[in-house]
Design an enzyme around this catalytic site. Structure first.
Site, mmCIF file in Angstrom:
data_model
loop_
_atom_site.group_PDB
_atom_site.id
_atom_site.type_symbol
_atom_site.label_atom_id
_atom_site.label_comp_id
_atom_site.label_asym_id
_atom_site.label_seq_id
_atom_site.Cartn_x
_atom_site.Cartn_y
_atom_site.Cartn_z
ATOM 1 C CG HIS A 37 47.753 43.163 14.437
ATOM 2 N ND1 HIS A 37 46.835 43.095 13.422
ATOM 3 C CD2 HIS A 37 48.038 44.483 14.618
ATOM 4 C CE1 HIS A 37 46.577 44.323 12.995
ATOM 5 N NE2 HIS A 37 47.285 45.182 13.706
ATOM 6 C CD GLU A 98 46.051 48.469 15.114
ATOM 7 O OE1 GLU A 98 46.328 47.707 14.181
ATOM 8 O OE2 GLU A 98 46.014 49.706 15.005
ATOM 9 C CB CYS A 192 44.487 48.963 6.631
ATOM 10 S SG CYS A 192 44.193 49.340 8.375
#
Ligand SMILES: [Zn+2]
Length: 431
Positions: A37, A98, A192
């Site tokens: 990630h 991601e 986020c």
């Protein structure tokens, strides 16, 4: 704890937070490549760089140098963005999302490039700048800030992108999920990116300068006033005046300084070949080298003006031949700003995939104060392919071209004029 968990062969399926996904497979001192990630990885590296700054541990610094090189030279987009895919696998075939995938595998349409990952890349580079004092780290901070970070927020400052692809076509790649959009969103349930980006913008003033042993370095250019103390406690005040990044001239006026000589360091970006520095109108001659800090040591007095003049030529970039996704394509960059073609600037009903850039297209920059909050656009004669191809593979025929004068806009400013198609990389016509 990192690297202590022994990952079983079937344990990483279905995006469990395990293995490379959470930096759990390889201890950082042994890591050879950036995995997992991208946000978790880059925050981890930033934290490790903070530790290294305190301890000076060489093994950790060597690992960070290795990881930095792997990110910047093999897994980073031309916009400074990181995290090539939404769903994929790491080098060790751990399922990740991601995140980072194989070296040089840089899709454009499906690029993920979470705003947070891009912001983290600049945070990691800020810490590496502190460790090594080399301008290449500030170059990446700037690349991210003007491009793949700023693309995450609208010109008005109210809407946000989570993913930052380098090409959007309404024909292809419809991810249909809650983090990939073709227009910025006022509210993102996975929350986020918006606060991470705005707190970074609020903090950039802290990144603009660094203290050196006997002086101060100018890392980022932009209009500002600085009032601080050098490491010996003496007061310093500087005023920076510039239209950067639209113009390359930066004036820095000394408003307060100690009597003794000290250093002022200016970052000369890697792209800024031909840059010149003068003090009170007198050129300093030799010593201005791109990709380094130029150190000027002298007794400064109130009213001294340092002028840095960076040529802002329009440049065409190509990728390493190993990046298959951009072979025979070019990107347009001027100073630190990457440009894109966007459908509002194309003749009606033009498909973004039909836009080609002749290498001799005479690209010229114009500052437009009323467009997109005030940006420099780049205009040139582009070629639009008119023979539409259907099907997966078709026999090559001579293309039918239409030439059109097209304006390119900064990548960060795309999708501020409604839903559109966009591309950073354009197939090139070599003529
Ligand atoms: Zn995020």
């Amino acid at each position: 704890m990192r690297g202590k968990h022994k990952v079983e062969p079937d344990e990483t399926a279905n995006f469990k937070f395990i293995g490379d996904m959470v930096q759990e497979r390889t201890p950082i001192r042994k890591a050879q490549t950036a995995e997992g990630h991208a946000v978790l990885a880059l925050y981890f590296y930033a934290g490790a760089a903070d530790v290294a700054a305190e301890t000076g541990e060489q093994e950790l610094i060597d690992a960070l140098d290795r990881l930095w090189g792997n990110v910047v030279n093999k897994k980073m987009y031309v916009t400074g963005a990181c995290g090539q895919t939404h769903h994929g696998s790491s080098s060790h075939v751990d399922m990740i999302h991601e995140g980072f995938i194989s070296e040089y595998m840089m899709p454009n349409l499906s690029a993920y490039n979470e705003t947070c990952a891009n912001v983290c890349n600049s945070m990691f580079n800020y810490r590496m700048l502190g460790l090594h004092g080399e301008s290449k780290y500030a170059d990446i901070m700037e690349l991210v800030l003007f491009n793949s970070a700023l693309s995450g927020i609208s010109i008005e400052g109210k809407d946000y992108f989570y993913a930052n692809p380098l090409r959007v076509s309404h024909k292809g790649h419809d991810p249909g999920n809650d983090t990939e959009f073709d227009v910025r969103q006022p509210y993102i349930p996975c929350f986020c990116c918006p606060p991470n980006l705005v707190r970074t913008i609020a903090k950039i003033s802290n990144w603009a300068y660094s203290l050196s042993e006997n002086g101060i370095s100018v890392n980022l250019y932009g209009g500002n006033k600085l009032a601080t103390k050098l490491l010996d406690g003496s007061k310093i005040q500087l005023k920076q005046e510039t239209q950067y990044p639209w113009k390359g001239k930066v004036d820095i006026t000394v408003e307060k300084a100690k009597k003794e000589a000290f250093d002022i360091l200016l970052r000369i970006p890697e792209w800024a070949s031909g840059s010149k520095i003068s003090i009170n109108g007198v050129g300093i001659g030799e010593g201005v080298v791109t990709g380094t800090y130029t150190t000027i040591n002298r007794k400064w007095k109130k009213g001294d003006v340092i002028t840095l003049d960076m040529p802002m030529d329009v440049k065409l970039l190509e990728g390493n031949p190993l990046i298959e996704e951009v072979r025979n394509q070019v990107a347009v960059k001027r100073g630190p700003v990457v440009y894109c073609v966007e459908t509002p600037d194309l003749p009606e009903n033009t498909d973004i995939l039909d836009v080609y850039l002749p290498v001799q297209s005479n690209l010229t920059a114009t500052f437009k104060p009323d467009l997109l909050g005030g940006v420099s656009t780049i205009t040139g004669n582009l070629k639009l392919r008119k023979d539409t191809k259907e099907g997966m593979y078709t026999e090559v025929t001579q293309p039918t071209w239409e030439t059109s004068e097209v304006q390119l806009v900064p990548y960060f400013s795309w999708a501020n004029r409604g839903a559109s198609e966009m591309s950073v990389w354009l197939p090139v016509v070599w003529e």
